[in-house]
Write a protein that holds these residues in place. Structure first.
Motif, PDB file in Angstrom:
ATOM      1  N   VAL A 178       4.537   2.387  -5.081  1.00  0.00           N
ATOM      2  CA  VAL A 178       3.356   1.579  -5.392  1.00  0.00           C
ATOM      3  C   VAL A 178       3.662   0.105  -5.164  1.00  0.00           C
ATOM      4  N   ARG A 179       4.786  -0.352  -5.705  1.00  0.00           N
ATOM      5  CA  ARG A 179       5.156  -1.761  -5.573  1.00  0.00           C
ATOM      6  C   ARG A 179       5.291  -2.158  -4.113  1.00  0.00           C
ATOM      7  N   ASP A 180       6.035  -1.371  -3.349  1.00  0.00           N
ATOM      8  CA  ASP A 180       6.286  -1.740  -1.956  1.00  0.00           C
ATOM      9  C   ASP A 180       5.005  -1.689  -1.122  1.00  0.00           C
ATOM     10  N   PHE A 181       4.142  -0.713  -1.398  1.00  0.00           N
ATOM     11  CA  PHE A 181       2.889  -0.622  -0.667  1.00  0.00           C
ATOM     12  C   PHE A 181       2.024  -1.857  -0.929  1.00  0.00           C
ATOM     13  N   LEU A 182       1.846  -2.219  -2.200  1.00  0.00           N
ATOM     14  CA  LEU A 182       1.005  -3.377  -2.519  1.00  0.00           C
ATOM     15  C   LEU A 182       1.638  -4.678  -2.030  1.00  0.00           C
ATOM     16  N   LEU A 183       2.952  -4.768  -2.097  1.00  0.00           N
ATOM     17  CA  LEU A 183       3.626  -5.966  -1.585  1.00  0.00           C
ATOM     18  C   LEU A 183       3.404  -6.133  -0.085  1.00  0.00           C
ATOM     19  N   THR A 184       3.558  -5.048   0.662  1.00  0.00           N
ATOM     20  CA  THR A 184       3.390  -5.144   2.115  1.00  0.00           C
ATOM     21  C   THR A 184       1.941  -5.414   2.486  1.00  0.00           C
ATOM     22  N   ARG A 185       0.970  -4.879   1.724  1.00  0.00           N
ATOM     23  CA  ARG A 185      -0.434  -5.173   2.015  1.00  0.00           C
ATOM     24  C   ARG A 185      -0.747  -6.634   1.684  1.00  0.00           C
ATOM     25  N   ARG A 186      -0.223  -7.128   0.558  1.00  0.00           N
ATOM     26  CA  ARG A 186      -0.473  -8.519   0.157  1.00  0.00           C
ATOM     27  C   ARG A 186       0.101  -9.498   1.176  1.00  0.00           C
ATOM     28  N   ALA A 187       1.249  -9.143   1.737  1.00  0.00           N
ATOM     29  CA  ALA A 187       1.906 -10.027   2.703  1.00  0.00           C
ATOM     30  C   ALA A 187       1.120 -10.155   3.999  1.00  0.00           C
TER      31      ALA A 187
END
Length: 299
Positions: free
Chosen positions: A8-17
């Protein structure tokens, strides 16, 4: 942090970036930014939630998060349909009751292709067609589909004659894939994105987890692409092949989920009329009639 929270963290981080303030419609006053995309507080503002609440979500705590909040976050991050479905799948897994313990992930029973599905495949005499599952095992084909994918069926990455060939294993572990797929670098994104999407939909599938682990261990290319957390709904498009018998083919495809067989997808390839690929596909059909046996359903 457990594995699911990390996803979850990595998915949202990569989308936010990937979203700049300008793309999000925010006034950007310049200066140095420590993140390439939106800040957490900016996503929170766009989604209409507190910064603390969004931070908790981004750290992987999706338990109890409402659909309306997920919709708001998806809108703030400008997620496409596949990304939105994946986010909701992650939330569903976080909120599921009676989940199997980590040590007890389920192995899937072998898929059985219903006779009527094989009959439909066999009736498609001018198109190449096959049925796959979510981990990209080819479970059944018609004659032309078997001929089109003959390099995959003949690949040393196939674990045994009885085992179904796997498209992802062929793509990343067999050097022949670079010749078979002329647009290899572009097409490599597709199997990874399909597997990532399937992992969100069916997070307790041990066979899928084992395949992802194998590919991550043996292929740096796969490992790098997997870390990007990209997902895709593979429904329609155009695909190119360099077949060892007939040469280059550019084919349109449609992928249709079998509603009566959850997790199975029927994909059919057709050449545009009066094209070079149409002539070569017809030549491949003639070759198949004499040289190739249909795959039939997996046993």
């Amino acid at each position: 942090m457990n594995a699911k929270s990390t996803e979850v963290r990595d998915f949202l981080l990569t989308r936010r970036a990937k979203i700049t303030p300008e793309q999000a419609g925010l006034q950007h006053y310049g200066g140095n930014r420590r993140v390439p995309g939106l800040r957490r507080e900016e996503v929170a503002m766009l989604a209409g939630v507190s910064a603390d609440y969004y931070t908790r979500v981004e750290k992987g705590n999706l338990a109890g998060v409402s659909d309306s909040v997920l919709d708001a976050i998806a809108g703030a991050l400008q997620l496409d349909e596949a990304e939105r479905v994946y986010l909701f799948d992650l939330a569903r897994a976080a909120n599921a009751t009676g989940r199997p313990r980590t040590a007890g992930q389920r192995r899937r029973s072998p898929y059985r292709i219903r006779p009527v599905v094989q009959q439909i495949l066999d009736s498609m005499t001018t198109t190449a067609a096959f049925v796959r599952n979510g981990r990209l095992d080819i479970l059944a084909t018609n004659l032309l589909g078997r001929a089109l994918y003959s390099p995959v069926f003949d690949s040393p990455t196939r674990t045994s004659e009885a085992a179904p060939p796997n498209l992802a294993r062929f793509h990343f572990l067999d050097p022949a894939a670079r010749d078979y797929f002329p647009n290899y670098e572009v097409s490599s994104a597709t199997p990874v994105a399909i597997l990532r999407t399937e992992a969100g939909r069916d997070p307790h599938n041990r066979d899928l987890s084992d395949l992802i682990g194998e590919l991550s261990t043996r292929s740096e290319d796969f490992r790098t692409r997997w870390a990007a957390h990209d997902v895709r709904l593979h429904r329609t498009g155009t695909k190119s092949f360099r077949h060892p018998v007939v040469g280059e083919l550019t084919l349109d495809f449609e992928a249709m989920e079998l509603s009566a067989d959850t997790g199975l997808t029927l994909t059919a390839y057709a050449a545009r009329p009066d094209s070079d690929s149409a002539e070569r596909l017809q030549l491949l059909a003639s070759w198949a009639a004499s040289a190739v046996q249909p795959a039939g359903p997996a046993r």
